[in-house]
Write a protein that holds these residues in place. Structure first.
Motif, mmCIF file in Angstrom:
data_model
loop_
_atom_site.group_PDB
_atom_site.id
_atom_site.type_symbol
_atom_site.label_atom_id
_atom_site.label_comp_id
_atom_site.label_asym_id
_atom_site.label_seq_id
_atom_site.Cartn_x
_atom_site.Cartn_y
_atom_site.Cartn_z
ATOM 1 N N VAL A 356 0.835 -1.196 0.000
ATOM 2 C CA VAL A 356 0.000 0.000 0.000
ATOM 3 C C VAL A 356 0.874 1.251 0.000
ATOM 4 O O VAL A 356 1.861 1.346 0.750
ATOM 5 C CB VAL A 356 -0.939 0.012 1.226
ATOM 6 N N ARG A 357 0.520 2.228 -0.843
ATOM 7 C CA ARG A 357 1.254 3.482 -0.907
ATOM 8 C C ARG A 357 0.255 4.638 -0.946
ATOM 9 O O ARG A 357 -0.621 4.689 -1.797
ATOM 10 C CB ARG A 357 2.140 3.519 -2.152
ATOM 11 N N VAL A 358 0.407 5.563 0.031
ATOM 12 C CA VAL A 358 -0.390 6.782 0.070
ATOM 13 C C VAL A 358 0.581 7.958 -0.040
ATOM 14 O O VAL A 358 1.436 8.152 0.828
ATOM 15 C CB VAL A 358 -1.216 6.896 1.361
ATOM 16 N N SER A 363 1.728 15.834 -9.925
ATOM 17 C CA SER A 363 1.140 16.358 -11.162
ATOM 18 C C SER A 363 -0.077 17.242 -10.901
ATOM 19 O O SER A 363 -0.325 18.219 -11.595
ATOM 20 C CB SER A 363 0.755 15.208 -12.102
ATOM 21 N N ASP A 364 -0.880 16.898 -9.879
ATOM 22 C CA ASP A 364 -2.058 17.714 -9.530
ATOM 23 C C ASP A 364 -2.100 18.107 -8.056
ATOM 24 O O ASP A 364 -3.076 18.681 -7.577
ATOM 25 C CB ASP A 364 -3.342 16.975 -9.904
ATOM 26 N N ASN A 365 -1.035 17.713 -7.305
ATOM 27 C CA ASN A 365 -0.891 18.086 -5.895
ATOM 28 C C ASN A 365 -2.024 17.523 -5.017
ATOM 29 O O ASN A 365 -2.456 18.165 -4.061
ATOM 30 C CB ASN A 365 -0.832 19.607 -5.762
ATOM 31 N N LYS A 366 -2.502 16.312 -5.334
ATOM 32 C CA LYS A 366 -3.563 15.669 -4.557
ATOM 33 C C LYS A 366 -3.052 14.368 -3.950
ATOM 34 O O LYS A 366 -2.221 13.681 -4.550
ATOM 35 C CB LYS A 366 -4.775 15.385 -5.455
ATOM 36 N N TRP A 367 -3.589 14.038 -2.767
ATOM 37 C CA TRP A 367 -3.199 12.800 -2.095
ATOM 38 C C TRP A 367 -3.958 11.627 -2.726
ATOM 39 O O TRP A 367 -5.179 11.681 -2.889
ATOM 40 C CB TRP A 367 -3.527 12.874 -0.604
ATOM 41 N N LYS A 368 -3.179 10.570 -3.039
ATOM 42 C CA LYS A 368 -3.755 9.415 -3.712
ATOM 43 C C LYS A 368 -3.230 8.123 -3.091
ATOM 44 O O LYS A 368 -2.153 8.094 -2.499
ATOM 45 C CB LYS A 368 -3.435 9.445 -5.207
#
Length: 431
Positions: A356-358, A363-368
């Motif tokens: 798991v990677r958070v 590219s859009d500066n959002k947490w994924k």
């Protein structure tokens, strides 16, 4: 004259409709007019959709525009009334009653007429006395003959009376001995379930519904699945099983009334959360995407939240089998960053949580969130909500594995099944 009388009657009915509609705006008004039942204006339009009947326009003397009129014969009331009620409409039947003012009063007689009447009455009485004197003896003879009946006839009449009394007593005893209908099951609250059955829709014969009564109160019919209907008709599915599927909350034990009294407290990440208000409402804002849906509303201090309620949760709320605290925890738990709200998210069995990677996508500066399944491949990156990010990094009430399970479980399951199918296919080709 007949046309004028009918027109006046129609005007009176419409005027009565307008008055009654002000008092009962939420009811469909059904007026009896001779051998027909009539509905007017907006009620006629509503009923025409439900009953599949045509609406006509009728011109009345006191109306500027033609009014909408729906009519059907009196003998069809038993056919149409159940349809209106089953559609959820309230129906009020209005019968015409004669007004005392409109009834004709008896005409008073003049002095001359009274004198003539008294004279004729005296003449009539004199004639009757003469006839009575002539027929006096034959009358007595007939009466004596009637009184002197044979003894056998008197015995027969006495036996008939005794027999009828015995039959009446037997009927009364049968009514007392008749036992009430045995319930088909008993709920956890001790309520009796009876009259459980399936029935075919009259408007759409392809649809079947299941319904029952609980302590004599009729439940709202529920549309049945085709598989359940077939099993029920073959007697492979019983009424208790159908109740568990279509009315599950009716069978659950009720919570105490005290649980519905506000305020209530809930354990949060930063201490106790006080629930000041909790209720259900229907969204009336036509601009919102959830317009017309039932929603839960909760107020905690200055914080106010709402969420669309599922049918299961609505039934649980109205049947009082789940407390408001539990419904807040279920429907608003993630927004309140409760640890219990994330316990339902689990990765599929056999998946290594180390993949798991958070991280923030530059590219859009959002947490994924994403996951590496090793030789099975990598999932795509999914953006996580602000509340989930807060619960993960700030409140510490959610784990990376739970966040991954929430957003990636569907994709992970698909990837695992694809690999399994590929292995099975290659194995069958070798054989």
């Amino acid at each position: 004259m007949v046309k004028k009388k009918n027109a006046e009657q129609d005007v009176g009915l419409v005027r009565m409709f307008n008055d009654m509609k002000k008092k009962h705006p939420d009811a469909l008004l059904l007026f009896r007019n001779g051998n027909f039942y009539e509905m007017y204006k907006e009620d006629a339009l509503k009923a025409s959709v439900i009953l599949a009947l045509k609406v006509s326009d009728k011109i009345l003397p006191l109306e500027n525009d033609p009014i909408k009129l729906l009519t059907f014969p009196r003998h069809e009331l038993d056919k149409h009334l159940p349809k209106l009620i089953r559609s959820g409409q309230r129906v009020a039947i209005c019968e015409a009653i004669d007004q005392p003012k409109l009834m004709k009063k008896p005409r008073e007689k003049t002095g001359k007429e009274l004198k003539e009447t008294n004279t004729s009455n005296k003449n009539t009485m004199a004639k009757k006395k003469k006839e009575q004197a002539v027929q006096e003896e034959p009358t007595k003879t007939v009466k004596t003959a009637a009184e002197e009946k044979p003894a056998k006839e008197k015995k027969t009449e006495a036996k008939a009376e005794v027999k009828s009394e015995q039959q009446a007593e037997q009927k009364a005893e049968a009514k007392q001995e008749r036992k009430p209908r045995e319930p088909q099951m008993i709920t956890a609250n001790g309520e009796k379930v009876s009259h459980g059955h399936a029935f075919q829709s009259t408007t759409n014969p392809a649809d079947w519904y299941f319904t029952a009564k609980i302590d004599g109160v009729q439940l709202k019919p529920q549309k049945m699945d085709a598989a359940d209907l077939a099993a029920y008709q073959k007697k492979d599915m019983t009424v208790p099983q159908l109740m568990e599927k279509y009315y599950p909350t009716k069978l659950m034990p009720k919570v105490s009334e005290e649980a519905y009294q506000m305020p209530k407290q809930l354990s949060g990440p930063d201490g106790a959360i006080t629930i000041d208000k909790f209720n259900v409402y229907k969204e009336k804002d036509e601009q919102r995407p959830d317009y017309g849906k039932y929603k839960f509303y909760v107020q905690m201090g200055d914080t106010k939240m709402s969420a669309v309620a599922s049918r299961e949760d609505l039934n649980a709320y109205f049947d009082r089998v789940v407390s408001p605290t539990q419904l807040v925890e279920k429907n608003f738990g993630e927004r309140l960053h409760l640890q219990s709200a994330y316990e339902k998210y689990q990765l599929p069995e056999g998946v290594d949580p180390k993949g798991v990677r958070v991280a923030k996508d530059h590219s859009d500066n959002k947490w994924k969130v994403s996951m590496d399944l090793g030789d099975k491949g990598k999932t795509s990156k999914h953006e996580i909500s602000f509340d989930d990010g807060y619960s993960l990094f700030k409140a510490k009430t959610a784990t990376r594995e739970q966040i991954a399970a929430k957003y990636l479980n569907t994709e992970i399951t698909g990837m695992l099944s694809a690999v399994t199918n590929k292995l099975e296919k290659s194995a069958s080709m070798k054989m």
